[in-house]
Scaffold this active site. Structure first.
Site, short mmCIF file in Angstrom:
data_model
loop_
_atom_site.label_atom_id
_atom_site.label_comp_id
_atom_site.label_asym_id
_atom_site.label_seq_id
_atom_site.Cartn_x
_atom_site.Cartn_y
_atom_site.Cartn_z
N CYS A 2 0.84 -1.20 0.00
CA CYS A 2 0.00 0.00 0.00
C CYS A 2 0.88 1.25 0.00
O CYS A 2 2.00 1.24 0.48
CB CYS A 2 -0.95 0.05 1.18
SG CYS A 2 -2.08 -1.32 1.33
N ARG A 27 5.53 -0.55 -4.53
CA ARG A 27 5.17 -1.18 -3.27
C ARG A 27 4.17 -2.33 -3.45
O ARG A 27 3.98 -3.14 -2.56
CB ARG A 27 4.59 -0.15 -2.29
CG ARG A 27 5.58 0.93 -1.92
CD ARG A 27 4.95 2.00 -1.04
NE ARG A 27 4.63 1.49 0.27
CZ ARG A 27 5.47 1.43 1.29
NH1 ARG A 27 6.72 1.82 1.13
NH2 ARG A 27 5.09 0.98 2.47
N TRP A 75 -3.34 -2.56 -1.34
CA TRP A 75 -3.11 -3.99 -1.49
C TRP A 75 -4.13 -4.67 -0.59
O TRP A 75 -4.10 -4.51 0.61
CB TRP A 75 -1.68 -4.33 -1.07
CG TRP A 75 -1.22 -5.71 -1.42
CD1 TRP A 75 -0.66 -6.12 -2.60
CD2 TRP A 75 -1.24 -6.86 -0.55
NE1 TRP A 75 -0.33 -7.46 -2.52
CE2 TRP A 75 -0.69 -7.95 -1.29
CE3 TRP A 75 -1.67 -7.10 0.75
CZ2 TRP A 75 -0.55 -9.22 -0.75
CZ3 TRP A 75 -1.55 -8.37 1.28
CH2 TRP A 75 -0.99 -9.41 0.53
N ASN A 101 -2.91 2.39 5.57
CA ASN A 101 -2.12 1.19 5.35
C ASN A 101 -2.15 0.36 6.63
O ASN A 101 -2.06 0.91 7.72
CB ASN A 101 -0.65 1.51 5.03
CG ASN A 101 -0.49 2.21 3.70
OD1 ASN A 101 -1.44 2.32 2.93
ND2 ASN A 101 0.71 2.70 3.44
N GLY A 102 -2.20 -0.96 6.49
CA GLY A 102 -2.16 -1.81 7.67
C GLY A 102 -3.46 -2.56 7.88
O GLY A 102 -4.31 -2.65 6.99
N GLU A 488 17.37 -18.53 -4.43
CA GLU A 488 17.10 -17.17 -4.88
C GLU A 488 16.77 -17.14 -6.38
O GLU A 488 15.88 -16.41 -6.81
CB GLU A 488 18.30 -16.27 -4.58
CG GLU A 488 18.22 -14.85 -5.11
CD GLU A 488 17.06 -14.03 -4.55
OE1 GLU A 488 16.78 -12.97 -5.13
OE2 GLU A 488 16.44 -14.45 -3.57
N LYS A 492 13.24 -15.76 -7.96
CA LYS A 492 13.14 -14.70 -8.97
C LYS A 492 12.25 -15.13 -10.12
O LYS A 492 11.43 -14.36 -10.61
CB LYS A 492 14.54 -14.33 -9.49
CG LYS A 492 15.35 -13.48 -8.57
CD LYS A 492 14.77 -12.10 -8.45
CE LYS A 492 14.92 -11.50 -7.08
NZ LYS A 492 14.32 -12.15 -5.94
N GLU A 495 8.61 -15.19 -8.99
CA GLU A 495 8.06 -13.87 -8.70
C GLU A 495 7.63 -13.13 -9.95
O GLU A 495 6.56 -12.51 -9.97
CB GLU A 495 9.10 -13.01 -7.96
CG GLU A 495 9.30 -13.37 -6.51
CD GLU A 495 10.33 -12.47 -5.85
OE1 GLU A 495 10.09 -12.03 -4.72
OE2 GLU A 495 11.39 -12.20 -6.46
N HIS A 511 16.80 -37.46 -3.49
CA HIS A 511 15.84 -37.73 -2.42
C HIS A 511 14.46 -37.17 -2.74
O HIS A 511 13.77 -36.63 -1.87
CB HIS A 511 16.36 -37.17 -1.10
CG HIS A 511 17.65 -37.78 -0.66
ND1 HIS A 511 17.74 -39.01 -0.04
CD2 HIS A 511 18.93 -37.34 -0.81
CE1 HIS A 511 19.01 -39.29 0.21
NE2 HIS A 511 19.74 -38.29 -0.24
N LYS A 610 6.43 -4.67 -2.49
CA LYS A 610 7.85 -4.45 -2.23
C LYS A 610 8.14 -4.43 -0.74
O LYS A 610 9.11 -5.01 -0.27
CB LYS A 610 8.27 -3.11 -2.86
CG LYS A 610 9.76 -2.80 -2.72
CD LYS A 610 10.59 -3.77 -3.53
CE LYS A 610 12.07 -3.46 -3.45
NZ LYS A 610 12.86 -4.52 -4.11
#
Length: 615
Positions: A2, A27, A75, A101-102, A488, A492, A495, A511, A610
């Site tokens: 947000c 964000r 968001w 926000n929150g 990582e 990526k 995402e 395994h 973000k």
């Protein structure tokens, strides 16, 4: 997560707020809105979708004049993403308008009480409940807006950054913070409000960052008044001079912020060790660490807490700290840390890693560790962020603003800081020889040029990306220091391309994951020259025997893997502990180009934010 923007002053508020919302798009959000006071009434416009959709709608539907306004990118938490649930929200009277926000956790019980008192609600949001609670208190207690906000916030449970105004008092904005970041830009009889400084950097270099449990009344013709929400104590605000500049947050000719940030890595890694690493003199020195060396050298263990990409940087640090400093290290997901009743003592050191310095889960882990008496060290990128203030001390990376949601340069600068920390502590503890110490310093000093060399393979990686862009699954394998890089790399790809990908230690392939390998499965193998090289070669042979397609990251000049792999991406040779700084580069580029070829929104991938400022 947000974004908040507000303005009050002598300029037209609309273009400032709209441009500010565009700056905060990184964000992550699913809807956007704006409220302006045009001198007579509040002009409200909001919509599901992007800021561009808001701009188009506003130009058709509202009067865009006025010197007071607030804007928001949402968001979704309470209520699906749609026009009605978008912010800003009115109170029942239409006099108050708020952005938030929150999460207000006890909004359900408050809403029930307000319904009993005759209030009605148009949205499913906790935010509309909050603005009506404020109005109810304002009327019932016969108090000014600021006091009503203070009383209301003492009744709610949760996290918030809010900004609101009353159309009957168009000379002020009231703001408050608990958990989510909020900055107040101080101009010449004008004020700006935002989630970070990027929306107002061209107008002023002076800002107040509210601390948790603080609120401010911003009134034209007066200094900003800051108070503690709980006990009404007046706080003398600290006006900070911003280091950000406008050029840093523009694309600079690149198609996407992510690509720009990938290519900035040679310079930002150098910026991160500049003045801290003096290889010729055999010196590595971190200001935040120097006075606390004994806290680390006497520690029973180091606990690293982080989320996402920062957690992967922490895994790399685990290898190098244990190898060089010989202190036990545990790397924890901050989101799980406090919920499993962890054992923490005064002999523990906790390192908290966060790009934004505002990650809610990491902040919660910090507070828990401090309550148990642990020493807490922060590694973050944003000066003045909450984590930098909540920790006992720490070190900033110097990555500069990272706008792309998928983290790239933050990862490599975090590893750079953590490597310098390990070297400084190993030297202090006597667990590294002088010759090895000098070898590491010289090798680290060469990394920016080597990253630049790795970036020159971009054209070849583009060709590889075209071959595999339609794959449905990827497997990433690495050993030792490069196991976290495999994680990582997979993250990526997930995402930004929305392709399913998993990272594994190469030895774990047998395994379970080996069952997935066939001619349709691309397998990215990090096979650089190291102590594990022969073992990785064996893993590649096992993959080839099952017709898997191999994309290998190899050391420059490699011939063995090059003959076995279907495609190779070369990186320069360096000492094994520093290889993650190089091997991650081709994986970033591979993810980027596949996502672009699939038409994805690379800088703002769906559902992601973000800065995750709620749990």
């Amino acid at each position: 997560m947000c974004g908040i923007v507000g303005y009050i002053g002598k300029r037209e508020a609309y273009p400032i707020i709209l441009n500010g919302l565009k700056r905060l798009e990184y964000r992550g959000y699913d809807s956007a809105g704006i409220a302006l006071f045009d001198g007579t009434d509040i002009q409200l416009c909001k919509t599901k979708g992007k800021v561009a959709s808001l701009e188009e709608k506003a130009e058709k539907n509202i009067n865009r004049t006025g010197n007071l306004g607030i804007g928001h990118t949402r968001w979704a938490t309470h209520g699906i993403p749609n026009d009605v649930n978008s912010h800003p929200h009115y109170s029942n009277s239409g006099d108050l308008v708020i952005i938030h926000n929150g999460i207000i956790e006890n909004y359900g019980s408050i809403k029930k009480e307000l319904l009993n008192r005759g209030y009605t609600f148009k949205s499913d949001t906790d935010t509309e409940v909050l603005v009506n609670l404020i109005e109810d208190i304002q009327i019932k207690e016969d108090v000014k807006l600021g006091k009503a906000v203070q009383i209301a916030l003492n009744q709610v449970v949760g996290a918030y950054a809010i900004a609101l105004f009353d159309k009957k008092k168009p000379n002020e904005i009231v703001v408050a913070k608990l958990g989510s970041p909020l900055a107040i830009g101080i101009g010449d009889d004008e004020f700006f409000v935002a989630s970070d400084a990027s929306p107002f950097i061209e107008f002023t270099n002076n800002a107040i960052y509210l601390e948790d449990d603080e609120m401010a009344i911003i009134r034209l013709g007066r200094d900003v008044k800051v108070r503690k929400i709980k006990d009404d104590i007046v706080v003398a605000p600290y006006i900070q001079e911003l280091q950000l500049n406008l050029e840093q947050i523009e694309k600079g000719g690149y198609d996407h912020f992510m690509l720009k940030e990938i290519f900035e890595q040679p310079s930002v890694i150098k910026d991160t060790y500049r003045g801290r690493l003096l290889a010729d003199q055999g010196i590595v020195r971190l200001g935040g660490l120097e006075n606390y060396i004994e806290k680390f050298t006497n520690a029973d263990r180091i606990i690293i807490v982080a989320c996402g990409t920062s957690w992967h940087a922490g895994l790399v640090a685990e290898y190098i700290f244990e190898d060089l400093v010989r202190i036990p290290v545990e790397v924890e997901y901050a989101s799980e840390f406090r919920y499993r009743n962890p054992i923490i003592s005064e002999k523990d050191v906790v390192i908290a890693i966060s790009q934004s310095g505002e990650t809610a889960d990491t902040l919660a882990a910090i507070k828990l560790a401090k309550s148990k008496g642990a020493f807490v060290y922060g590694v973050c990128n944003v000066v003045g962020s909450t984590i930098s203030r909540e920790t006992h001390t720490g070190t900033y990376t110097h990555a500069g603003p990272e706008i792309g949601v998928a983290s790239t340069k933050a990862f490599t600068t975090q590893i750079t800081v953590l490597t310098m920390m390990a070297l400084r502590l190993a030297k202090a503890k006597g667990t590294i020889s002088q010759s090895d110490f000098m070898l590491y310093l010289r090798a680290l000093e060469l990394i920016p040029n080597q990253v630049e060399e790795a970036l020159k393979t971009d054209d070849k990686i583009t060709e590889i990306s075209a071959v595999f862009k339609d794959a449905r699954n990827f497997l990433y394998l690495g050993r030792g220091y490069n196991f976290p890089v495999a994680l990582e790399g997979a993250l990526k790809l997930k995402e930004i391309s929305y392709i399913h990908a998993e990272g594994y230690p190469a030895a774990e392939m047998k395994h379970g994951p080996i069952a997935l390998i066939d001619e349709q499965m691309p397998v990215v193998v990090i096979a650089i020259k190291s102590d594990h090289y022969d073992k990785v070669v064996s893993n590649i042979q096992e993959i080839k025997a099952r017709k898997g397609k191999i994309i290998a990251v190899v050391s420059k000049g490699d011939t063995v893997v090059k003959e076995m792999a279907d495609y190779v991406m070369e990186v320069p040779h360096t000492t094994e502990a520093l290889t993650p700084l190089l091997t991650t580069i081709p994986l970033q580029l591979l993810s980027y180009h596949i996502a672009v070829m699939l038409g994805r929104n690379v800088d703002q991938p769906r559902n992601l934010a973000k800065s995750v400022t709620v749990e």
